[in-house]
Design a protein around this motif. Sequence first.
Motif, mmCIF file in Angstrom:
data_model
loop_
_atom_site.group_PDB
_atom_site.id
_atom_site.type_symbol
_atom_site.label_atom_id
_atom_site.label_comp_id
_atom_site.label_asym_id
_atom_site.label_seq_id
_atom_site.Cartn_x
_atom_site.Cartn_y
_atom_site.Cartn_z
ATOM 1 N N ASP A 133 0.805 -1.224 0.000
ATOM 2 C CA ASP A 133 0.000 0.000 0.000
ATOM 3 C C ASP A 133 0.837 1.273 0.000
ATOM 4 O OD1 ASP A 133 1.088 -0.133 2.499
ATOM 5 O OD2 ASP A 133 -0.814 0.015 3.590
ATOM 6 N N LYS A 134 2.139 1.134 -0.217
ATOM 7 C CA LYS A 134 3.001 2.313 -0.089
ATOM 8 C C LYS A 134 3.097 3.105 -1.377
ATOM 9 C CE LYS A 134 5.705 0.217 3.607
ATOM 10 N NZ LYS A 134 7.040 -0.186 4.082
ATOM 11 N N SER A 135 3.139 4.414 -1.249
ATOM 12 C CA SER A 135 3.246 5.289 -2.414
ATOM 13 C C SER A 135 4.563 5.060 -3.139
ATOM 14 C CB SER A 135 3.153 6.754 -1.990
ATOM 15 O OG SER A 135 1.890 7.026 -1.423
ATOM 16 N N ALA A 136 4.495 5.105 -4.465
ATOM 17 C CA ALA A 136 5.673 4.822 -5.276
ATOM 18 C C ALA A 136 6.689 5.949 -5.255
ATOM 19 C CB ALA A 136 5.249 4.529 -6.718
ATOM 20 N N TYR A 137 6.224 7.182 -5.178
ATOM 21 C CA TYR A 137 7.113 8.323 -5.335
ATOM 22 C C TYR A 137 6.840 9.378 -4.274
ATOM 23 C CZ TYR A 137 7.523 6.092 -9.879
ATOM 24 O OH TYR A 137 7.711 5.172 -10.873
ATOM 25 N N SER A 141 9.663 11.249 -10.635
ATOM 26 C CA SER A 141 9.371 9.879 -11.050
ATOM 27 C C SER A 141 10.605 9.169 -11.588
ATOM 28 C CB SER A 141 8.265 9.872 -12.122
ATOM 29 O OG SER A 141 8.674 10.603 -13.260
ATOM 30 N N ASP A 142 11.755 9.890 -11.670
ATOM 31 C CA ASP A 142 13.003 9.225 -12.018
ATOM 32 C C ASP A 142 13.514 8.384 -10.862
ATOM 33 O OD1 ASP A 142 12.891 10.369 -14.443
ATOM 34 O OD2 ASP A 142 14.616 11.698 -14.187
ATOM 35 N N ASP A 143 13.054 8.693 -9.671
ATOM 36 C CA ASP A 143 13.469 7.990 -8.470
ATOM 37 C C ASP A 143 12.216 7.495 -7.757
ATOM 38 O OD1 ASP A 143 15.081 6.915 -6.579
ATOM 39 O OD2 ASP A 143 16.124 8.770 -6.092
ATOM 40 N N THR A 144 12.407 6.683 -6.736
ATOM 41 C CA THR A 144 11.271 6.168 -5.981
ATOM 42 C C THR A 144 11.309 6.721 -4.565
ATOM 43 O OG1 THR A 144 12.536 4.235 -5.246
ATOM 44 C CG2 THR A 144 11.289 4.018 -7.293
ATOM 45 N N ALA A 145 10.194 6.531 -3.880
ATOM 46 C CA ALA A 145 10.176 6.862 -2.459
ATOM 47 C C ALA A 145 11.075 5.884 -1.717
ATOM 48 C CB ALA A 145 8.751 6.788 -1.932
ATOM 49 N N LYS A 146 11.515 6.246 -0.536
ATOM 50 C CA LYS A 146 12.291 5.337 0.297
ATOM 51 C C LYS A 146 11.320 4.500 1.126
ATOM 52 C CE LYS A 146 16.010 7.240 -1.277
ATOM 53 N NZ LYS A 146 16.798 6.546 -2.310
ATOM 54 N N GLY A 147 11.850 3.486 1.770
ATOM 55 C CA GLY A 147 11.024 2.662 2.639
ATOM 56 C C GLY A 147 10.110 1.707 1.892
ATOM 57 N N LEU A 148 10.464 1.372 0.660
ATOM 58 C CA LEU A 148 9.694 0.415 -0.132
ATOM 59 C C LEU A 148 10.393 -0.938 -0.167
ATOM 60 C CD1 LEU A 148 8.997 2.732 -3.199
ATOM 61 C CD2 LEU A 148 7.285 1.959 -1.557
ATOM 62 N N PRO A 149 9.666 -2.014 -0.380
ATOM 63 C CA PRO A 149 10.334 -3.297 -0.613
ATOM 64 C C PRO A 149 11.125 -3.228 -1.913
ATOM 65 C CG PRO A 149 8.008 -3.595 -0.152
ATOM 66 C CD PRO A 149 8.200 -2.131 -0.406
ATOM 67 N N ASP A 150 12.066 -4.166 -2.082
ATOM 68 C CA ASP A 150 12.909 -4.127 -3.276
ATOM 69 C C ASP A 150 12.174 -4.563 -4.535
ATOM 70 O OD1 ASP A 150 15.861 -3.375 -2.777
ATOM 71 O OD2 ASP A 150 15.286 -4.536 -1.022
ATOM 72 N N GLY A 151 11.279 -5.544 -4.448
ATOM 73 C CA GLY A 151 10.522 -5.926 -5.623
ATOM 74 C C GLY A 151 10.412 -7.416 -5.813
ATOM 75 N N LEU A 152 9.826 -7.809 -6.930
ATOM 76 C CA LEU A 152 9.675 -9.225 -7.263
ATOM 77 C C LEU A 152 10.036 -9.445 -8.719
ATOM 78 C CD1 LEU A 152 6.819 -9.732 -9.000
ATOM 79 C CD2 LEU A 152 5.809 -9.308 -6.779
ATOM 80 N N ALA A 153 10.095 -10.715 -9.124
ATOM 81 C CA ALA A 153 10.473 -11.045 -10.501
ATOM 82 C C ALA A 153 9.701 -12.272 -10.968
ATOM 83 C CB ALA A 153 11.975 -11.302 -10.606
#
Length: 837
Positions: A133-137, A141-153
């Motif tokens: 539920d965390k905001s992306a930016y 938009s060249d960078d992301t917000a901090k405190g986000l998970p790294d991601g999936l693949a």
Amino acid sequence: MQNKLLKIINIFITFTICLSLLPINTAKAAATPPTTSEVYQTTPPGIAMKDFVSKADTYKDGTVNSAKLFEAGNTTYDNSTDIYQLLSSDGGQEQTSSFWGKVSSDDGGSSSVNNYFDLSKPQVISAWLYMGDKSAYSGSSDDTAKGLPDGLAFVLQDDTRGTQAIATSANEGKTAFGEGLGVWGVASSSDNTLSNFVDPSLGAIQNSWALEFDTLQNSSPAASGSNYDDYFDGLTYSGVKIAKGQHMAWDYPANVGINQNNTSANMGVNPNDSGNTYYGKNNNWGNIFTGYKNHYYYGLNHRDVIHSMYLTGYTSDSATNVYNSWHHFKLSYTPPAAGSTLAKMSYIFNDKTYDGTLKSYLDYDKKTNVTVDISKFMRDGNTKVRWGFTASTGSQSSSPSTFAVIMQQMPNVANIETTTKLYDLSQYDADDNLGREIKDLDKRPVSITAATKDPDYNVANGDKLRLDYNLNYISGFEGTGSDITTNITLPSNVDFSPDEDNNIGQIIYSGFSDESKNRTVPISATSLTSDNKVALTLDALNSENENIKIELFGTADAQTTPTTVKGQHASYQSLHFLDDIMSPSFIINDRLQLTTNDNLDLGTIQTGNESNNQVNLNLAMNYLNSSSFDTKGVTLYTKVDDKTATKTTISTADGKTSYDIANDIANSTQFSADYLGTGTHKITVYAIDSMNRVSQSITYQVKVEGKQLKLDVDPNYSFKNINKVAPDGYVKRKGHWKVSVISSDTPWTLTANGTELTLENDASQVIGPMFYRDKNGNDFSMLNQDILIAQDLSSDSKTTDVSGSWANDKGILLHDDQDNMAGKYQGKIHWSLIDSV
């Protein structure tokens, strides 16, 4: 997203305090993001995963796999479909996880499940993803917000570790957390000093291909003593970041990485030209990252990037409800051509809404026909590889959040290709057959204004239409598992009135090994619901090449033109297969009209009568709603009886709203008695404009009387091929020769003479002469003399098939009793038809 909401709430509170003495405002504060429980209780449709996926509980070094399966009806969440959770918001800073399509070896061979990805066949993966539920930016938009998970693949792999395959540190073999997303290799979990350089690809899942959903921008070196691999998203090309913001991109995780000792001024990797996945930088980077010059940092190559996406949070800033927490993902694979290892991948994200309705093609993220070399991840030529998802978090700027997956299509359970097509049954295709395919306006490469003049996307008002919905079973060991519940929303501005049997279409089953299942089933108008939908139950699909085709018949029916008809949603749902598709969008334009002032019965004309020996068709054309003609001209088609229609172009250079068609345009509206011949004839005319709009046909009837005599001969006749010399002393005809006499009110006689046949490039080489053999076996040489072929003493009106009465060894033959030089021989026949005997 959460930061935005908190800001709005603060403003609202301040506002109400300032106005505390005034009547209470009824406006509500913006809703907070939904909880995991709320998201899980509001799932889009999915298929059961328990029996078709596998996971390892722990990896080789004992690290726990964070993935968890919540089956439908889970006591905690009461979810309506199976959910595979990859990361958890309360699972700690360092998490990694994976699950894979199950194969029989996962349980010692006791299972018949083989849910692999077959690289030799077309395959489809379809899933709903929830990435927290965390905001992306928080800014650019060249960078992301901090405190986000790294991601999936999403990963294809043939690693010998099977379900235990996971990204590790190359020199220590420990499970890696953070930017590796569970699939990309990292060099070390503790030491990347210059004396300890290791190729990161050694720590990747081996023999793999990965498509990443990267939610956190990793583009700065980590602090000393922590994970030094935190620069995967830092590479640039021509001074521009290769990966901007949250993004999707792919590469080969186990492909070799290299150490580049370039200066900061030359930092640049072309992702399209590069053959490497990882790029290492040494102490030359000290010019940029002061204090870190004793360590290597690694950048990850990104191919076919989709930049600045919204992967976490809602699908858009305006769609802030629980239903928009789920993001749809679909990947389509096309295998290589024979002898090649270059396959095609197309992947799309956020392409449909919660209820399955597809968004406009221009409104979702996509990459189409991406070239992938499967030789880079096939082990020993094996085409049956594992598919699955990996995820991880743990980079220095990350924090945990819940990630989850719902499957809609798994490649080898029931791999079904679904398509829709629209045909205009009133228009002609490129081969002059009725039934022209109309392209989907939603996927047009041009503006809507240009499309209104493009025949590819247009039909005419009143045209007969057919909508096709196709399901083709490509592969799979399980099949759909049940009949397929199908709901089709019909497009507007199309009249689907039933035919005389009260049907609006049909279902065609084909390709079934059981012939009794190959059949055509009518679709009754009773299948129509009150909200303009068709509800059907289709037979289950279980084997390759089984096909179901739904055909719905309607008529374009717009009140005004042009009218744009939007595509409408169709859904398929069974136990092991789910899919959504849209009907093509198209434009209904004004109808072309052809009119006449003549009586359709043109009466009688006569041959040899100067005052009554021809007919003239008085035609005019316009559009139903008085649209102006374009300047490209209109083609008039005229057809006499069953002959091929002739084409004549009518100029519309001045762009008027109507035209009288002159009756002397290449004789296309003027017909003589001699041209038509005696008898009763039908003359059919219709027009087609530059947008392929076809007018209604007008059919006239005319009777021709009087004397007529005409020879109808196909000039392309020939004799059979021989090998040096004909075995019977003569050469027979090849195929059926067409020699006919059309006569009326006169007797007639047909004679012929013929030359010898000479070699094409050497006239001294001769075969022949030709001769005529009558029904009694008498032979008459045709060389230099006219031979009676046929005659008729009557004056009846008829067509006499002269050659039709010739037996194989009768009629015109070619004498030959000598050896002949090889080659092509040619000669001539001279026919004489006279009106007497």
